[in-house]
Write an enzyme that holds these catalytic residues in place. Structure first.
Site, mmCIF file in Angstrom:
data_model
loop_
_atom_site.group_PDB
_atom_site.id
_atom_site.type_symbol
_atom_site.label_atom_id
_atom_site.label_comp_id
_atom_site.label_asym_id
_atom_site.label_seq_id
_atom_site.Cartn_x
_atom_site.Cartn_y
_atom_site.Cartn_z
ATOM 1 C CG ASP A 80 -1.887 1.150 1.180
ATOM 2 O OD1 ASP A 80 -2.471 1.522 0.192
ATOM 3 O OD2 ASP A 80 -2.330 1.753 2.302
ATOM 4 C CG HIS A 81 -0.206 4.949 0.234
ATOM 5 N ND1 HIS A 81 -0.687 6.172 -0.660
ATOM 6 C CD2 HIS A 81 -1.310 4.403 1.011
ATOM 7 C CE1 HIS A 81 -2.102 5.977 -0.114
ATOM 8 N NE2 HIS A 81 -2.502 5.147 0.734
HETATM 9 P P1 13P Z 1 -8.192 4.875 6.342
HETATM 10 O O1 13P Z 1 -6.982 4.805 7.292
HETATM 11 O O2 13P Z 1 -8.794 6.079 6.474
HETATM 12 O O3 13P Z 1 -9.102 3.510 6.482
HETATM 13 O O4 13P Z 1 -7.874 4.646 4.796
HETATM 14 C C1 13P Z 1 -7.071 3.512 4.551
HETATM 15 C C2 13P Z 1 -6.144 3.644 3.247
HETATM 16 O O5 13P Z 1 -6.707 4.359 2.153
HETATM 17 C C3 13P Z 1 -5.012 2.875 2.951
HETATM 18 O O6 13P Z 1 -4.372 3.153 1.799
#
Ligand code: 13P
Length: 271
Positions: A80-81
């Site tokens: 993620d990211h």
């Molecule tokens: P939240 O932490 O707001 O649930 O978002 C999660 C997210 O988009 C992880 O990439």
């Protein structure tokens, strides 16, 4: 384990979304996994990029791969990211089946250039890849909404598999309830056929999430609610037990059960 391409296009066609849950340790992973098994649902286990700075991302990969091998549900393991091409390569080496490259703070042209390179690396390895246009901020940062024109151009130039769009969400808890720009989501969904991704799922009412799903959102990310549930849960258990020592696994059990219930409710809301 599978890639996003094995599960998201079909989900988009059927107007449902697959939950992508950020895990950070054994307990959060187990809780999410159990929820998906109990709902007999596909699941995306995702790990935030910071956890790739030490052994955590690799250890979570090993645990996820073992859980997936012993279960009958479709599982995707996703970075993620992703912050750099090195991190994309590292995730692939560790056995991640999917990655995100996040160039959403760069200029549009730089985002296209970085994402295109990341797509080449991911696809060469048979791994799926997500990228973001506009910007879904962390905390109080400014929301930069995605546009239809950029979505079309970005997908055409990069060949990305799934596109995270900014339609009014932010990462973290909201101070006031968010209002998603469903008209924008609908126009983007009409213009591009790949699955759309919604970041910042914590605290968005299910009714709004369902409307976004109808527009083509097929992956919904949830991190804050789940992780804070873990922390608040442990604090509550400690409060109950006072000074008395209890082994960790016994402390975590009721907390895990609550997270599993929460994740199950989200999986059902997205189906
Ligand atoms: P939240 O932490 O707001 O649930 O978002 C999660 C997210 O988009 C992880 O990439």
């Amino acid at each position: 384990m599978l890639t996003l391409n094995n599960i998201l296009p079909q989900a988009r066609k059927e107007k449902r979304a697959v939950g992508a849950f950020n895990v950070a340790n054994l307990e959060t992973l187990l809780s999410v996994f159990k929820a998906a098994e109990q709902e007999n649902s596909p699941v995306i286990i995702q790990v935030y990029q910071r956890l790739f700075n030490d052994e955590r991302a690799g250890l979570i990969a090993a645990m996820t791969s073992r859980l997936a091998a012993n279960s009958g549900i479709p599982v995707v393991l996703h970075l993620d990211h992703g912050a750099s091409l090195e991190q994309i390569r590292k995730a692939i080496d560790l056995g991640y089946t999917s990655v995100m490259i996040d160039g959403s703070k760069l200029s549009f042209t730089e985002n296209i250039a970085l994402t295109s390179e990341a797509v080449a690396i991911a696809h060469q390895a048979g791994v799926s890849i997500e990228a973001e246009i506009g910007h879904v901020p962390f905390g109080d940062g400014a929301i930069e909404l995605s546009t239809v024109a950029e979505a079309v151009e970005f997908v055409k130039h990069t060949g990305v598999d799934a596109l995270a769009i900014s339609i009014g969400t932010a990462h973290g808890f909201y101070k006031k309830e968010p209002v998603l720009d469903i008209q924008r989501a609908s126009e983007i969904g009409d213009a591009i056929s790949i699955p759309l991704v919604l970041h910042g799922g914590t605290g968005v009412p299910d009714e709004q999430l369902k409307k976004a799903i109808a527009c083509g959102v097929a992956k919904i990310n949830i991190a804050t609610e789940l992780q804070s549930m873990f922390l608040r849960g442990v604090a509550a258990e400690l409060g109950k037990n006072g000074e008395k020592f209890m082994p960790l696994d016994l402390y975590f059990k009721p907390v895990e059960e609550r997270i599993t219930e929460y994740v199950r409710s989200k999986i059902r809301a997205f189906a």
